[in-house]
Design a protein around this motif. Structure first.
Motif, PDB file in Angstrom:
ATOM      1  N   ALA A 199       0.835  -1.200   0.000  1.00 43.36           N
ATOM      2  CA  ALA A 199       0.000   0.000   0.000  1.00 43.36           C
ATOM      3  C   ALA A 199       0.868   1.247   0.000  1.00 43.36           C
ATOM      4  N   PRO A 256      -1.553   8.425   2.971  1.00 44.16           N
ATOM      5  CA  PRO A 256      -2.875   8.449   2.342  1.00 44.16           C
ATOM      6  C   PRO A 256      -2.818   9.119   0.976  1.00 44.16           C
ATOM      7  N   ALA A 259     -12.477   3.412   5.327  1.00 42.29           N
ATOM      8  CA  ALA A 259     -11.561   2.568   4.567  1.00 42.29           C
ATOM      9  C   ALA A 259     -11.919   1.098   4.732  1.00 42.29           C
ATOM     10  N   THR A 300      -5.038  -4.489  -3.006  1.00 42.96           N
ATOM     11  CA  THR A 300      -6.343  -3.851  -2.831  1.00 42.96           C
ATOM     12  C   THR A 300      -7.109  -3.724  -4.138  1.00 42.96           C
ATOM     13  N   GLU A 336     -10.444   6.813  -4.263  1.00 41.92           N
ATOM     14  CA  GLU A 336     -11.405   6.663  -3.172  1.00 41.92           C
ATOM     15  C   GLU A 336     -12.252   5.406  -3.351  1.00 41.92           C
ATOM     16  N   ARG A 385     -10.045   2.806  -1.922  1.00 41.97           N
ATOM     17  CA  ARG A 385      -9.939   2.928  -0.462  1.00 41.97           C
ATOM     18  C   ARG A 385     -11.169   2.364   0.238  1.00 41.97           C
ATOM     19  N   ARG A 386     -12.326   2.620  -0.336  1.00 45.24           N
ATOM     20  CA  ARG A 386     -13.568   2.178   0.305  1.00 45.24           C
ATOM     21  C   ARG A 386     -14.009   0.786  -0.146  1.00 45.24           C
ATOM     22  N   ALA A 433      -1.749   7.104  -5.267  1.00 44.56           N
ATOM     23  CA  ALA A 433      -2.614   5.993  -4.872  1.00 44.56           C
ATOM     24  C   ALA A 433      -2.427   4.768  -5.755  1.00 44.56           C
TER      25      ALA A 433
END
Length: 325
Positions: A5, A9, A33, A43, A247, A250-251, A301
């Motif tokens: 990762a 952030p 998250a 991810t 995002e 992330r979610r 990211a």
């Protein structure tokens, strides 16, 4: 790109410039998250959809190499029955050479059937299999595809999903076969998402207009991998969500970023009469993928991608099979 990762952030788009003029930027809530990951620790993975045959696949693989777009999975929407045995074998071999998962759609679907309800304003039962023969047709497609080496099947019916999962559990289908729930029946709330996981889905398309909050709610109910168009075809809304990619990851992790294409005519069921359009749109889908990856890199990211060749979802929850079946 690595499976680790990002050390910090993701940068919020425009945050530094807005801060310099005193414009408030809402902070990301750590509670939003997703705590889940693919079994390899990643991810996110990538998927190029609407790859309708060997020729379109060759274009995708060539363009992905040229633009340095990593591809974990390609999927086809017209169906197994729209491909010859030789075409399936050619696609299996080409994907194996590049460690790309090949996903083919199973069987008859109600939207192409003789029933009139799908052509009404209500849409009837949509793409679901109508009657035993349609269910059996999906089973036949699954057997034919897996016999040719395909190990990912796309499903648009809950009963077909449960049937194929039971076949997999019983050894009728190869144990490493994965089942992908179609965007045509995508679950839109946490309870329905969890039900699809229990029915045997290994990854699930959700409607392309679900909010970030909806994804957080789903992740509180299930860890099954999520498939999401960051650009959706017009018949799924035509939404372009590239700027949300960081995002969404992330979610929604673990998540497949799907590179669709808006403002493009549909190509299902595919045939040679649609050849030029299909090849052009296949090429552009890969370019859209490059744009998404560039955005992720600019926002810091782009870490957390699963290694290429990764395909299994990890341990998921399933309903127990009925006694005697």
């Amino acid at each position: 790109m690595s499976v680790n990762a990002s050390p910090s952030p993701p940068r919020r788009p425009g945050a530094d410039a807005l801060a310099r003029i005193g414009h408030p930027v809402p902070p990301a809530d750590p509670a939003d998250a997703s705590p889940h990951r693919f079994p390899d620790g990643g991810t996110w993975r990538t998927e190029v959809p609407s790859v309708e045959g060997p020729e379109a696949l060759a274009v995708v693989l060539e363009e992905s190499a040229r633009l340095d777009v990593p591809v974990h999975r390609v999927s086809q929407g017209s169906g197994v029955w729209m491909l010859t045995d030789a075409e399936i074998t050619e696609m299996v071999d080409a994907c194996a050479a590049r460690a790309v998962e090949l996903c083919l759609f199973t069987g008859p679907r109600g939207t192409w059937d003789t029933g009139a309800a799908t052509r009404t304003d209500s849409g009837g039962a949509g793409p679901r299999a109508r009657g035993h023969d349609a269910l059996a047709g999906c089973v036949e497609d699954a057997l034919r595809a897996t016999a040719a080496g395909v190990r990912c099947l796309l499903v648009a019916d809950e009963g077909v999903l449960w049937t194929l999962h039971r076949m997999r559990a019983a050894g009728v289908l190869p144990a490493d076969t994965t089942l992908k729930a179609s965007a045509l029946v995508g679950p839109a709330n946490p309870a329905s998402y969890a039900v699809y996981e229990h029915l045997g889905a290994d990854s699930l398309n959700v409607p392309s207009d679900l909010t970030l909050g909806h994804l957080t709610e789903i992740r509180r109910a299930s860890r099954a991998p999520l498939d999401l168009y960051v650009e959706a075809p017009d018949d799924l809304g035509g939404f372009v969500r590239m700027y949300e990619a960081a995002e969404l990851i992330r979610r929604g992790a673990p998540l497949y970023l799907k590179f669709g294409l808006s403002k493009s005519a549909g190509i299902y069921p595919y045939g040679a009469h649609l050849r030029e359009h299909t090849l052009a749109t296949a090429r552009e889908r890969v370019r859209r993928g490059r744009l998404v990856l560039d955005l992720l890199a600019r926002h810091g990211a782009d870490g957390g991608m699963s290694p290429l060749g990764s395909r299994l979802p990890g341990g998921l929850r399933r309903f127990p099979a009925p006694e005697g079946n």
